[in-house]
Design a protein around this motif. Structure first.
Motif, mmCIF file in Angstrom:
data_model
loop_
_atom_site.group_PDB
_atom_site.id
_atom_site.type_symbol
_atom_site.label_atom_id
_atom_site.label_comp_id
_atom_site.label_asym_id
_atom_site.label_seq_id
_atom_site.Cartn_x
_atom_site.Cartn_y
_atom_site.Cartn_z
ATOM 1 N N VAL A 295 18.153 -7.925 -4.338
ATOM 2 C CA VAL A 295 17.539 -7.140 -3.272
ATOM 3 C C VAL A 295 16.026 -7.211 -3.433
ATOM 4 C CG1 VAL A 295 17.312 -4.882 -2.180
ATOM 5 C CG2 VAL A 295 19.509 -5.561 -3.190
ATOM 6 N N ASN A 296 15.360 -7.715 -2.411
ATOM 7 C CA ASN A 296 13.900 -7.853 -2.438
ATOM 8 C C ASN A 296 13.273 -7.107 -1.275
ATOM 9 O OD1 ASN A 296 13.599 -9.650 -4.719
ATOM 10 N ND2 ASN A 296 14.480 -11.251 -3.440
ATOM 11 N N ILE A 297 12.121 -6.527 -1.508
ATOM 12 C CA ILE A 297 11.357 -5.848 -0.466
ATOM 13 C C ILE A 297 10.104 -6.665 -0.189
ATOM 14 C CG2 ILE A 297 10.093 -3.747 0.151
ATOM 15 C CD1 ILE A 297 12.092 -2.233 -1.639
ATOM 16 N N TYR A 298 9.770 -6.826 1.113
ATOM 17 C CA TYR A 298 8.648 -7.669 1.524
ATOM 18 C C TYR A 298 7.692 -6.913 2.437
ATOM 19 C CZ TYR A 298 11.519 -11.537 -0.218
ATOM 20 O OH TYR A 298 12.274 -12.364 -1.016
ATOM 21 N N ASP A 299 6.443 -7.370 2.392
ATOM 22 C CA ASP A 299 5.447 -6.830 3.318
ATOM 23 C C ASP A 299 5.575 -7.551 4.667
ATOM 24 O OD1 ASP A 299 3.919 -9.242 3.328
ATOM 25 O OD2 ASP A 299 2.755 -8.608 1.588
ATOM 26 N N PRO A 300 4.824 -7.148 5.699
ATOM 27 C CA PRO A 300 4.984 -7.776 7.022
ATOM 28 C C PRO A 300 4.620 -9.250 7.074
ATOM 29 C CG PRO A 300 3.123 -6.269 7.010
ATOM 30 C CD PRO A 300 3.881 -6.023 5.759
ATOM 31 N N ASP A 301 3.906 -9.743 6.056
ATOM 32 C CA ASP A 301 3.575 -11.165 5.993
ATOM 33 C C ASP A 301 4.520 -11.922 5.076
ATOM 34 O OD1 ASP A 301 1.315 -11.016 7.722
ATOM 35 O OD2 ASP A 301 0.176 -10.102 6.099
ATOM 36 N N VAL B 100 1.449 2.398 -5.298
ATOM 37 C CA VAL B 100 2.011 2.861 -4.032
ATOM 38 C C VAL B 100 1.525 1.919 -2.933
ATOM 39 C CG1 VAL B 100 2.043 4.717 -2.331
ATOM 40 C CG2 VAL B 100 2.135 5.260 -4.764
ATOM 41 N N VAL B 101 2.444 1.430 -2.121
ATOM 42 C CA VAL B 101 2.080 0.436 -1.107
ATOM 43 C C VAL B 101 1.210 1.066 -0.025
ATOM 44 C CG1 VAL B 101 4.122 -0.981 -1.499
ATOM 45 C CG2 VAL B 101 4.209 0.871 0.187
ATOM 46 N N PRO B 102 0.378 0.272 0.630
ATOM 47 C CA PRO B 102 -0.455 0.798 1.731
ATOM 48 C C PRO B 102 0.384 1.132 2.953
ATOM 49 C CG PRO B 102 -0.687 -1.576 1.587
ATOM 50 C CD PRO B 102 0.123 -1.160 0.397
ATOM 51 N N ASP B 103 -0.208 1.869 3.875
ATOM 52 C CA ASP B 103 0.479 2.235 5.112
ATOM 53 C C ASP B 103 0.795 0.965 5.905
ATOM 54 O OD1 ASP B 103 -0.183 4.683 4.144
ATOM 55 O OD2 ASP B 103 -1.358 5.325 5.878
ATOM 56 N N GLU B 104 2.051 0.703 6.094
ATOM 57 C CA GLU B 104 2.495 -0.484 6.836
ATOM 58 C C GLU B 104 4.007 -0.427 7.015
ATOM 59 O OE1 GLU B 104 2.627 -2.943 8.595
ATOM 60 O OE2 GLU B 104 0.552 -3.457 8.990
ATOM 61 N N ALA B 105 4.542 -1.461 7.666
ATOM 62 C CA ALA B 105 5.984 -1.594 7.855
ATOM 63 C C ALA B 105 6.510 -2.660 6.895
ATOM 64 C CB ALA B 105 6.304 -1.982 9.299
ATOM 65 N N TYR B 106 7.619 -2.354 6.221
ATOM 66 C CA TYR B 106 8.201 -3.255 5.224
ATOM 67 C C TYR B 106 9.666 -3.522 5.579
ATOM 68 C CZ TYR B 106 3.981 -1.902 2.751
ATOM 69 O OH TYR B 106 2.659 -1.677 2.429
ATOM 70 N N PHE B 107 10.168 -4.654 5.103
ATOM 71 C CA PHE B 107 11.571 -4.976 5.310
ATOM 72 C C PHE B 107 12.157 -5.510 4.015
ATOM 73 C CE2 PHE B 107 9.456 -9.000 6.078
ATOM 74 C CZ PHE B 107 10.332 -9.960 5.604
ATOM 75 N N PHE B 108 13.471 -5.673 3.965
ATOM 76 C CA PHE B 108 14.125 -6.120 2.729
ATOM 77 C C PHE B 108 15.190 -7.159 3.039
ATOM 78 C CE2 PHE B 108 16.425 -2.475 4.337
ATOM 79 C CZ PHE B 108 17.759 -2.853 4.232
#
Length: 406
Positions: free
Chosen positions: A97-103, A134-142
């Motif tokens: 299970v990996n979490i990614y930033d919008p890029d 702590v990650v910056p304000d943004e949308a993340y997906f996994f």
């Protein structure tokens, strides 16, 4: 072709769309002096949304790996909030299970090819990256990858079947008393709101492709342009464009980080992170927004600087006094030069909201010789739109005073 792009992005950005209905909230007037009624303000769209009929597609998961869900679409990790990622396995399997930033940059590996029992399973993310930030304000997906003992592998990667479909918001409410713009977002998406003058310049990017939750959305606006020189809301040719593209399924928005923004994070703490494996769309016929695949650090409005290098005279309010042929210097803000310096731009100048001059293919820095002898004497507002051919537009307005020599 460039000329067509120029006309769409610059001069006709706020004149090409059909008028659509907008209503204004009714706010009770004060007891003594009722507020001045604001004009009906249309939300204008660049194009009419074309919603394609849903087509059944074969996903990359569903037998071994299924029922992928999240506990919440938003959370504040700075306050200790967490988000749960849930999934079901029909058989025992090795799971990643990996979490990614919008890029598609790796934020954190939550499960690293570990043996997981069949049944319902959960992973809890505290909103921190692989280094404990702590990650910056943004949308993340996994993503989730599951592989059973016979070698059968299934992949949950939401970018292969969701996200990136662009639509326009054609109705909104503008409330001058509360200073708000209200609209309904049908699904979680990344929103862009541009404000300007029909047949004239873009004067403000209020929301610059920022993630928003589905449902009723409220944005705050003081009714003026970016540089607070024009009462834009009351302008007879005011126009607003609201566009969004969808986010990948089960995206989660983190908020509350006041220490650094996403741009700073990508330049410093997150440099050199691995990228998600590229996987194509299952349905290749889906038309995606041109902004969807662009890096977030580049798909934004660059900041500009406008100066008059050979002008040394100013009035008491610091407004430059321009006479005869005046050199106008436009360049990117120092922080944005490393991102946009090599881009080619369409550079358009507007005087008091009307088109005045253009450079079809220019670069930053740019110098323009303006013959002010052809301009009515007195105070004016000079606006520049610096438009890339990928849709990013820098905006800046300056108040100037033209003085004719006798």
């Amino acid at each position: 072709m460039k000329k067509l792009i120029i006309l769409l992005i610059c001069l006709f950005l706020f004149s090409c769309a059909p008028k659509t209905k907008i209503t204004k909230e009714k706010v009770p007037p004060p007891l003594i002096i009722p507020p001045k009624s604001a004009p009906q303000i249309p939300v204008q769209t660049i194009k009419k949304p074309i919603l394609k009929k849903k087509v059944e597609i074969a996903p990359l998961y569903g037998k071994l790996l299924s029922k992928v869900e999240i506990s919440t679409p938003f959370f504040n990790p700075t306050m200790g909030e967490e988000v749960g990622i849930y999934y079901t396995l029909s058989k025992d399997a090795k799971v990643e299970v990996n979490i990614y930033d919008p890029d598609s940059g790796l934020i954190r590996t939550m499960v690293s090819k570990e043996f997981v029992k069949a049944g319902e399973n959960a992973v809890i993310w505290d909103g921190k990256d692989m280094d404990g930030n702590v990650v910056p304000d943004e949308a993340y997906f996994f993503t989730i990858i599951a592989k059973d003992e016979k070698g059968h592998k299934e992949i949950y990667d939401p970018t292969t079947f969701s996200g990136g479909e662009e639509h326009d918001i054609t109705q909104a409410q503008i409330n001058p008393q509360s200073g708000t713009i209200n609209y309904r977002l049908p699904e979680m998406g990344r929103v862009n709101i541009r404000l300007g003058i029909s047949g004239g310049p873009l004067l403000m990017t209020l929301v610059d492709w920022e993630p928003r939750l589905a449902g009723e959305v409220t944005e705050y606006w003081n009714g003026k342009d970016k540089d607070n020189l024009i009462n834009l809301r009351e302008h007879p040719r005011f126009k607003m464009i609201i566009t969004y593209f969808t986010l990948p399924q089960n995206s989660v928005i983190a908020y509350g980080n006041k220490n650094f923004d996403y741009l700073t994070y990508k330049e410093t703490l997150a440099q050199g992170r691995p990228l998600k494996e590229k996987r194509g769309r299952i349905d290749p016929d889906v038309k995606l927004s041109s902004h969807y695949r662009l890096p977030r650090i580049l798909d934004r409005s660059p900041k500009l600087i406008m100066s008059f290098p050979k002008t040394n005279t100013f009035d008491k309010q610091g407004i430059p006094l321009l006479t005869g042929k005046t050199l106008v210097h436009v360049e990117l803000d120092e922080k944005d030069k490393r991102f946009f310096q090599d881009m080619q731009f369409e550079i358009c100048f507007f005087l008091d909201g009307d088109f005045y001059a253009e450079e079809e293919a220019g670069y930053s820095p740019y110098n323009w010789v303006w013959d002010t002898s052809q301009v009515k004497e007195g105070e004016h507002i000079l606006t520049v739109n610096l438009s890339s051919f990928k849709g990013q537009i820098g905006v800046l307005s300056r108040k100037v005073k033209v003085v004719h020599q006798e």
